[in-house]
Enzyme design. Structure first.
Site, PDB file in Angstrom:
ATOM      1  CB  SER A 163     -36.783  16.477   7.038  1.00  0.00           C
ATOM      2  OG  SER A 163     -36.901  16.889   8.472  1.00  0.00           O
TER       3      SER A 163
ATOM      4  CG  HIS B 229     -39.393  21.032   9.090  1.00  0.00           C
ATOM      5  ND1 HIS B 229     -38.378  21.253   8.566  1.00  0.00           N
ATOM      6  CD2 HIS B 229     -39.795  19.651   9.389  1.00  0.00           C
ATOM      7  CE1 HIS B 229     -37.573  19.861   8.739  1.00  0.00           C
ATOM      8  NE2 HIS B 229     -38.466  19.020   8.847  1.00  0.00           N
TER       9      HIS B 229
ATOM     10  CG  ASP C 280     -37.781  24.418   8.980  1.00  0.00           C
ATOM     11  OD1 ASP C 280     -37.904  24.014   9.984  1.00  0.00           O
ATOM     12  OD2 ASP C 280     -37.240  24.193   8.136  1.00  0.00           O
TER      13      ASP C 280
END
Length: 297
Positions: free
Chosen positions: A80, A267, A237
Site C-alpha cells: 500500500s 486492498h 482494489d
C-alpha cells in the site's frame, strides 16, 4: 550467512498486523527483515516518510555485514503506502555508485500516482472496503499537504494542467490497462462538466508530479536501472491499475517483473492472512507468493 534482507516499509499504526507479516516472511524465506517505523501524515507531511525510509535503507546497506547480510542481496518491500515508499526508495538508489545495487523490489498493491483517480479500478472498486476511491484521494492529500482540501478537484482531475496531463498520458491512461480488466462494469469517465484546469488547485498539488511522491511518473532513464521486481495486485482494489501500469512501464524498459494477481483479493488482504481469528486463504496465497519470489532470488 543469511540469504538476504527484506526491508518492509510499514507504518507504526499497523505494527501489530505487520509484525506477523514480517516474522512470516523472515521465517519462511530465511531472511533478515527490517521494518521501518517512519513518521506519519498528517503531522509529518511529504517528504518525511520517504526520507525516513531512504535514510534507513542507506544505513542498513552500509551496515549490512554487521547484521550478517550480504550487501548484494538486499530487497526493499512494502504494501500500500509502503509500496509507494519502497518504489520511491528503489528509484532514488538506482544507479548510485557509492552503494551496492538493490537485489529486488517487492511492491504489494502499491499506490503509485495521484494524477488520475478515474482509472478503471478506481471506478469499479470505488465502494469496496477498506480503501474507497475518495479515501485514496484523501490519504494522498493528507500525505502531501497535511489536509484534504481540494479533494473533489483532485478526484475530477482539475489539479493537473492539460499539457502535463498529455505528457503523462503515455504512462497513466486507461488505454494501457488490458481489456480483460475493463469488462467488469467499466465505462470511460465523463465529467459532469468539461474538466476545467484551475491554477490554484495545481499550486496546492503540483508536487504530485514528483516521482518521489508518485513513482509511476519517473523518467525511462530511471526505470531502466531498477532491479528485478515483484508486483502483487488485487482485483477488488482501487490501486489495482497503479500496479498494472507500473508493471507495464517496468517491462517496457527491460526490467524483469514477476506479477501475482489475486482474482478474489481486496486492498489490505495480506494483513488478514491470520489476524485476530480472521483469515482469508487468498491473503495467505499472496503472502506465500512474496516468500517464493524472495527465496528464488
Amino acid at each position: 550467512m543469511w540469504k538476504g534482507s527484506g526491508h518492509a516499509t510499514t507504518p507504526k499504526r499497523f505494527a501489530d498486523s505487520h509484525e506477523k507479516i514480517c516474522r512470516y516472511i523472515a521465517r519462511e524465506s530465511n531472511s533478515v527483515v527490517v521494518s521501518v517505523g517512519y513518521r506519519l501524515a498528517p503531522e509529518h507531511k511529504y517528504p518525511a516518510a520517504y526520507e525516513d525510509c531512504l535514510n534507513a535503507t542507506i544505513h542498513f546497506m552500509k551496515k549490512a555485514e554487521h547484521y550478517g547480510v550480504d550487501p548484494a542481496n538486499i530487497t526493499v518491500c512494502g504494501d500500500s503506502a509502503g509500496g509507494n515508499l519502497a518504489a520511491a526508495v528503489s528509484q532514488t538508489l538506482a544507479g548510485r555508485s557509492d552503494l551496492p545495487s538493490l537485489r529486488a523490489q517487492v511492491l504489494i498493491y502499491p499506490g503509485l500516482q495521484a494524477l488520475d483517480f478515474n482509472l478503471p479500478s478506481y471506478h469499479q472498486n470505488r465502494g469496496v472496503p477498506p480503501l474507497f476511491r475518495e479515501r485514496a484521494a484523501f490519504f494522498a492529500l493528507q500525505y502531501l499537504n497535511g489536509h484534504a482540501l481540494h479533494m473533489q478537484e483532485v478526484l475530477e482531475g482539475s489539479h493537473i494542467p492539460p499539457d502535463m496531463r498529455l505528457k503523462y498520458r503515455k504512462w497513466v491512461s486507461p488505454d494501457h490497462i488490458p481489456e480483460k480488466f475493463k469488462v467488469r462494469g467499466y465505462k470511460p469517465h465523463k465529467p459532469h462538466k468539461p474538466r476545467e484546469f484551475k491554477a490554484e488547485d495545481f499550486e496546492k498539488a503540483k508536487r504530485f508530479c514528483e516521482p518521489n511522491l508518485c513513482p509511476l511518473l519517473a523518467e525511462d532513464a530511471v526505470i531502466q536501472q531498477l532491479p528485478e521486481s515483484f508486483i502483487l495486485t488485487c482485483e477488488y482494489d482501487v490501486l489495482r491499475d497503479d500496479g498494472l501500469l507500473y508493471k507495464k512501464r517496468l517491462e517496457d524498459n527491460g526490467v524483469p517483473v514477476t506479477w501475482y494477481h489475486l482474482e478474489d483479493g481486496f486492498h489490505g488482504i495480506i494483513s488478514f492472512y491470520d489476524y485476530c481469528g480472521l483469515s482469508f486463504p487468498s491473503g495467505k496465497k499472496g503472502l506465500d507468493s512474496v516468500v517464493k519470489f524472495i527465496k528464488g532470488l
